[in-house]
Scaffold this active site. Structure first.
Site, PDB file in Angstrom:
ATOM      1  N   ASP A  49     -14.809 -15.506   2.823  1.00 14.09           N
ATOM      2  CA  ASP A  49     -14.632 -16.831   3.150  1.00 14.09           C
ATOM      3  C   ASP A  49     -16.032 -17.594   2.625  1.00 14.09           C
ATOM      4  O   ASP A  49     -15.679 -18.739   2.065  1.00 14.09           O
ATOM      5  CB  ASP A  49     -14.759 -16.951   4.945  1.00 14.09           C
ATOM      6  CG  ASP A  49     -13.813 -16.236   5.442  1.00 14.09           C
ATOM      7  OD1 ASP A  49     -12.522 -15.983   4.756  1.00 14.09           O
ATOM      8  OD2 ASP A  49     -13.796 -15.874   6.651  1.00 14.09           O
ATOM      9  N   GLU A  53     -10.119 -14.289  12.863  1.00 18.05           N
ATOM     10  CA  GLU A  53      -8.975 -14.842  12.349  1.00 18.05           C
ATOM     11  C   GLU A  53      -8.503 -16.181  13.271  1.00 18.05           C
ATOM     12  O   GLU A  53      -8.276 -17.060  12.727  1.00 18.05           O
ATOM     13  CB  GLU A  53      -7.521 -13.858  12.267  1.00 18.05           C
ATOM     14  CG  GLU A  53      -8.044 -12.585  11.278  1.00 18.05           C
ATOM     15  CD  GLU A  53      -8.497 -13.253   9.861  1.00 18.05           C
ATOM     16  OE1 GLU A  53      -7.999 -14.281   9.381  1.00 18.05           O
ATOM     17  OE2 GLU A  53      -9.227 -12.482   9.224  1.00 18.05           O
ATOM     18  N   PRO A  75       0.985  -1.287   0.004  1.00 19.24           N
ATOM     19  CA  PRO A  75       0.037  -0.102   0.179  1.00 19.24           C
ATOM     20  C   PRO A  75       0.827   1.282  -0.063  1.00 19.24           C
ATOM     21  O   PRO A  75       2.036   1.340   0.399  1.00 19.24           O
ATOM     22  CB  PRO A  75      -0.852  -0.058   1.248  1.00 19.24           C
ATOM     23  CG  PRO A  75      -0.275  -1.417   1.992  1.00 19.24           C
ATOM     24  CD  PRO A  75       0.640  -1.945   1.136  1.00 19.24           C
ATOM     25  N   PRO A  76       0.415   2.186  -0.319  1.00 17.48           N
ATOM     26  CA  PRO A  76       1.059   3.712  -0.341  1.00 17.48           C
ATOM     27  C   PRO A  76       1.511   4.031   0.909  1.00 17.48           C
ATOM     28  O   PRO A  76       0.932   3.683   1.827  1.00 17.48           O
ATOM     29  CB  PRO A  76       0.117   4.714  -0.741  1.00 17.48           C
ATOM     30  CG  PRO A  76      -1.144   3.775  -1.313  1.00 17.48           C
ATOM     31  CD  PRO A  76      -1.118   2.736  -0.822  1.00 17.48           C
ATOM     32  N   GLY A  77       2.634   4.430   0.971  1.00 18.06           N
ATOM     33  CA  GLY A  77       3.242   5.053   2.262  1.00 18.06           C
ATOM     34  C   GLY A  77       3.868   4.170   3.223  1.00 18.06           C
ATOM     35  O   GLY A  77       4.218   4.377   4.320  1.00 18.06           O
ATOM     36  N   THR A  78       3.878   2.991   2.692  1.00 21.33           N
ATOM     37  CA  THR A  78       4.836   1.921   3.596  1.00 21.33           C
ATOM     38  C   THR A  78       6.134   1.746   3.359  1.00 21.33           C
ATOM     39  O   THR A  78       6.883   1.038   4.062  1.00 21.33           O
ATOM     40  CB  THR A  78       4.119   0.470   3.191  1.00 21.33           C
ATOM     41  OG1 THR A  78       4.176   0.307   1.831  1.00 21.33           O
ATOM     42  CG2 THR A  78       2.573   0.363   3.697  1.00 21.33           C
ATOM     43  N   GLY A  79       6.598   2.406   2.556  1.00 21.06           N
ATOM     44  CA  GLY A  79       8.230   2.485   2.499  1.00 21.06           C
ATOM     45  C   GLY A  79       8.786   2.115   1.220  1.00 21.06           C
ATOM     46  O   GLY A  79      10.020   1.676   1.465  1.00 21.06           O
ATOM     47  N   LYS A  80       8.130   1.974   0.129  1.00 20.36           N
ATOM     48  CA  LYS A  80       8.638   1.247  -0.911  1.00 20.36           C
ATOM     49  C   LYS A  80      10.054   1.983  -1.653  1.00 20.36           C
ATOM     50  O   LYS A  80      10.871   1.271  -1.845  1.00 20.36           O
ATOM     51  CB  LYS A  80       7.564   0.755  -1.897  1.00 20.36           C
ATOM     52  CG  LYS A  80       6.497  -0.201  -1.687  1.00 20.36           C
ATOM     53  CD  LYS A  80       5.395  -0.496  -2.459  1.00 20.36           C
ATOM     54  CE  LYS A  80       4.584   0.982  -2.970  1.00 20.36           C
ATOM     55  NZ  LYS A  80       3.766   1.423  -1.952  1.00 20.36           N
TER      56      LYS A  80
HETATM   57  P1  ADP Z   1       5.686   4.368  -0.663  1.00 21.64           P
HETATM   58  O1  ADP Z   1       6.891   4.499  -1.878  1.00 21.64           O
HETATM   59  O2  ADP Z   1       5.489   2.939  -0.179  1.00 21.64           O
HETATM   60  O3  ADP Z   1       4.526   4.921  -1.218  1.00 21.64           O
HETATM   61  P2  ADP Z   1       7.554   6.015   0.605  1.00 21.64           P
HETATM   62  O4  ADP Z   1       8.793   5.099   0.588  1.00 21.64           O
HETATM   63  O5  ADP Z   1       7.433   7.279  -0.333  1.00 21.64           O
HETATM   64  O6  ADP Z   1       6.398   5.025   0.500  1.00 21.64           O
HETATM   65  O7  ADP Z   1       7.390   6.608   2.035  1.00 21.64           O
HETATM   66  C1  ADP Z   1       7.140   7.881   2.512  1.00 21.64           C
HETATM   67  C2  ADP Z   1       7.833   8.365   3.683  1.00 21.64           C
HETATM   68  O8  ADP Z   1       7.248   7.497   4.747  1.00 21.64           O
HETATM   69  C3  ADP Z   1       9.206   7.927   3.679  1.00 21.64           C
HETATM   70  O9  ADP Z   1      10.013   8.912   3.016  1.00 21.64           O
HETATM   71  C4  ADP Z   1       9.476   7.897   5.205  1.00 21.64           C
HETATM   72  O10 ADP Z   1       9.949   8.932   5.816  1.00 21.64           O
HETATM   73  C5  ADP Z   1       8.204   7.276   5.839  1.00 21.64           C
HETATM   74  N1  ADP Z   1       8.357   5.766   5.936  1.00 21.64           N
HETATM   75  C6  ADP Z   1       7.374   5.053   5.085  1.00 21.64           C
HETATM   76  N2  ADP Z   1       7.712   3.603   5.519  1.00 21.64           N
HETATM   77  C7  ADP Z   1       8.732   3.672   6.601  1.00 21.64           C
HETATM   78  C8  ADP Z   1       9.458   2.782   7.256  1.00 21.64           C
HETATM   79  N3  ADP Z   1       9.182   1.633   7.184  1.00 21.64           N
HETATM   80  N4  ADP Z   1      10.456   3.216   8.105  1.00 21.64           N
HETATM   81  C9  ADP Z   1      10.568   4.538   8.321  1.00 21.64           C
HETATM   82  N5  ADP Z   1      10.139   5.554   7.571  1.00 21.64           N
HETATM   83  C10 ADP Z   1       9.111   5.098   6.748  1.00 21.64           C
HETATM   84 ZN    ZN Z   2     -12.304 -15.055   7.141  1.00 21.75          ZN
END
Ligand code: ADP
Ligand code: ZN
Ligand code: MG
Length: 625
Positions: free
Chosen positions: A508, A432, A211-216
């Site tokens: 399910d 679960e 998902p968005p914002g997870t740190g990809k």
């Molecule tokens: P994505 O690409 O998955 O949408 P981002 O890598 O752009 O997410 O993450 C945005 C910001 O959120 C990063 O610059 C960081 O500051 C913070 N962040 C997200 N995931 C993490 C993580 N696992 N550890 C530390 N910081 C994180």
């Molecule tokens: Zn279930």
């Protein structure tokens, strides 16, 4: 590495010095060429030879200039190869007479007045051409070095190149599994030679999914940072805005640059923008398709032993073209999921590093308050808290600031990102554990691998993962029935514990119904129909749905039989959970605390509970004796 050196060499300060060097070099080249060309066109002879030639009637024309005579011979023989001959003009009063008597034409040099033109052709024009070539070369170089290094190439690609990302694995928290699978790539970039020597086929690319914002994006940069290699990135959506043909050209460019800079990482963010499945969309987007095709071609074409690794990120893996996922392309998937409790705490720790905090701050309780939040949310929460501290004229962030920030960020998101309330969390946890416990209590089931209530974007609010101990190609009837019981275990647990049911079981129900139906129609597992085939899979490839080949009455009996199986399994699951409600509660509580339970932890709890029971009952026996 050497990238950095180049950066320095072409830095802004030295730009003019290099231009001057090039100008001098160009002038010298032009001079040499001019001399050489003159040498080819004309040849010097002695005056006496000239007079002899006149006497032998070999001269057709003579052009007389201030200091030399240009002689055009009558016959273009091998000796002079059609060259113009010339000689010095010496004081010879009889020259005109000699020419007249030999009937040689003579006069001034016709082009002599165009010295300016000559200068232009011989000097200015080549200079312009060389300058143009130089510009092209430098423009390319400029692109290679990334934007802002030497910006006189126009319209540089939106390719971002960083020689060092400055991000490391320790900046990415709560993604241990993802990091683990990327370590290998780091090692490969580090010592690609070793892999090549041993003859290993190297990974070409990995797809980061989550998902968005997870740190990809962060993870991709961290891989580059850990391996200390340059990082080239481009966003999929940037391709889509471009003119026709540009996307494909840019992909080509990207790969060319990358290969020159190997080892390095190429990162394609939001790859779904170009990588959408090509079929099944009638309108068609030619540009996107071209870009995608180019990408596929480049991925196949390049030599991975050089140490170029392609990473791509997407939050919609399901729309990606299958061709992208084939072996030799993005054959590895790295799941970058929402962090669990511990992960969230770790992420908070990472982001609070640079912030002054008061001793009362308890990040664990903040992590507990933010189930479902992703890294970007947590980073935001820390920042919001710091802003609030400043607003209140304090020099440290305290727990109140953080709690307030959680409200702002989480409420601001209006739950649309599935951040669970405590009640929901409880319901999901019991659901679960219901699945998992039924699986553990029945005989013909796969062991539980993982239970989690960290919400997923791609599916349910939580999930229970079972992994078979070995690959299986056949399922017995008993196994199928037990599997259906497990599928229905989630809802059954809700019933047993809360006496109320939720919408969480939709998936399910669908799966269980499908399985039961197949038992009836395809696998011949009911007494009612014996081994009669009621559906055929012929047109599986057309719409994926088996065709019924039976009468309408039979169809309604199929429904009845299916329902019978479902009823039976539901009853069994509910009874099992009712008998083990203590265990259900214990495990669910543990799951709510930790959000993720691994298989062995889960089995450990069950074992512990059973041993305790045994002890108690043997004690009870002693007393009753
Ligand atoms: P994505 O690409 O998955 O949408 P981002 O890598 O752009 O997410 O993450 C945005 C910001 O959120 C990063 O610059 C960081 O500051 C913070 N962040 C997200 N995931 C993490 C993580 N696992 N550890 C530390 N910081 C994180
Ligand atoms: Zn279930
Ligand atoms: Mg991103």
């Amino acid at each position: 590495m050497n990238n950095k050196k180049l950066n320095k060499k072409f830095s802004h300060n030295n730009k003019w010095r290099y231009l001057i060097y090039y100008a001098i070099l160009a002038a010298m080249i032009i001079f040499i060429i001019n001399e050489y060309m003159n040498g080819l066109k004309s040849q010097h002879i002695k005056y006496s030879d000239f007079v002899k030639a006149i006497n032998q009637n070999k001269v057709s024309e003579v052009q007389i200039s201030k200091d030399k005579l240009i002689i055009i011979p009558k016959v273009k023989n091998d000796a002079n190869k059609g060259k113009v001959l010339y000689t010095e003009r010496i004081d010879d009063p009889d020259l005109v007479k000699k020419l007249d008597s030999a009937k040689v034409k003579y006069g001034g040099i016709p082009q002599e007045n165009s010295a300016i033109k000559g200068f232009f052709v011989n000097w200015v024009l080549p200079f312009i051409i060389i300058a143009f070539l130089l510009q092209l070369f430098l423009g390319k170089l400029n692109k290679k070095m990334g934007s802002g290094v030497m910006s006189f190439g126009k319209n540089t690609a939106k390719i971002y190149a960083e020689s060092e990302t400055g991000v490391n694995f320790k900046d990415v928290a709560g993604q241990e599994e993802a990091k683990e699978s990327l370590v290998e790539i780091v090692d490969f970039l580090h010592n690609s030679q070793r892999y090549v020597e041993i003859g290993a086929r190297l990974p070409k690319g990995a797809l980061l999914v989550g998902p968005p914002g997870t740190g990809k994006t962060l993870l991709a940069k961290a891989v580059a940072g850990e391996a200390k290699v340059p990082f080239f990135s481009i966003s999929g959506s940037a391709f889509v805005e471009m003119f026709v043909g540009m996307g494909a050209a840019r992909v080509r460019d990207l790969f060319q640059q990358a290969q020159e800079k190997a080892p390095c990482i190429v990162f394609i963010d939001e790859i779904d923008a170009i990588g959408k499945s090509r079929d099944g969309n009638v309108s068609g987007n030619d540009e996107r398709e071209q870009t995608l095709n180019q990408l596929l071609a480049e991925m196949d074409g390049f030599d991975s032993s050089k140490g170029v690794v392609i990473l791509a990120a997407t939050n919609r893996p399901e729309v990606l073209d299958k061709a992208l996922l084939r072996p030799g392309r993005f054959d590895r998937r790295v799941i970058v999921d929402r962090p669990d409790l511990k992960g969230r705490e770790d992420i908070l720790k990472v982001h609070i590093r640079g912030v002054k905090v008061s001793p009362d701050v308890d990040l664990n309780s903040i992590a507990k308050a933010t189930p479902g939040a992703v890294g970007a949310d947590l980073a935001n929460i820390i920042n919001e808290a710091a802003l609030r501290a400043v607003k209140n004229h304090r020099f440290q962030v305290n727990q109140g600031d953080l709690e307030e920030a959680v409200e702002v960020i989480i409420a601001g998101k209006e739950k649309k990102d599935r951040i669970l309330s405590p009640e929901e969390k409880q319901q999901v946890a019991f659901h679960e554990v219901g699945h998992a416990l039924v699986a553990a209590l029945l005989k013909h089931t796969d062991p539980v691998h993982k239970i989690t209530i960290v919400p997923r974007t791609m599916g349910s609010l939580g999930y229970t993962m079972q992994l078979p101990e070995e690959e299986k190609y056949l399922n017995t009837k008993a196994e199928m029935l037990d599997q259906i019981c497990v599928m229905l275990g989630g809802r059954s647990a809700e019933e047993v514990k809360f006496n109320s049911i939720s919408t969480g079981a939709a998936n399910d129900i669908e799966r269980a119904t499908q399985a039961a139906r197949r038992m009836v129609t395809i696998y011949g597992m009911t007494d009612r129909f014996d081994m009669m085939g009621l559906e055929s899979m012929q047109n599986r490839y057309l719409d994926g749905r088996p065709a019924q080949n039976c009468s309408a009455e039979t169809a309604s009996i199929i429904d009845e039989e299916t329902l019978k199986i479902i009823r039976m399994c539901h009853k069994k699951a509910r009874a099992l959970l009712k008998d083990n409600i203590e265990l259900l509660i214990i495990i669910s509580k543990r799951l709510i605390e930790k959000e993720t339970l691994m298989g062995d932890e889960f089995m450990g709890i069950i074992k512990e509970y059973k041993e305790k029971k045994k002890e108690e009952s043997s004690k009870g026996n002693l007393i009753s004796d």
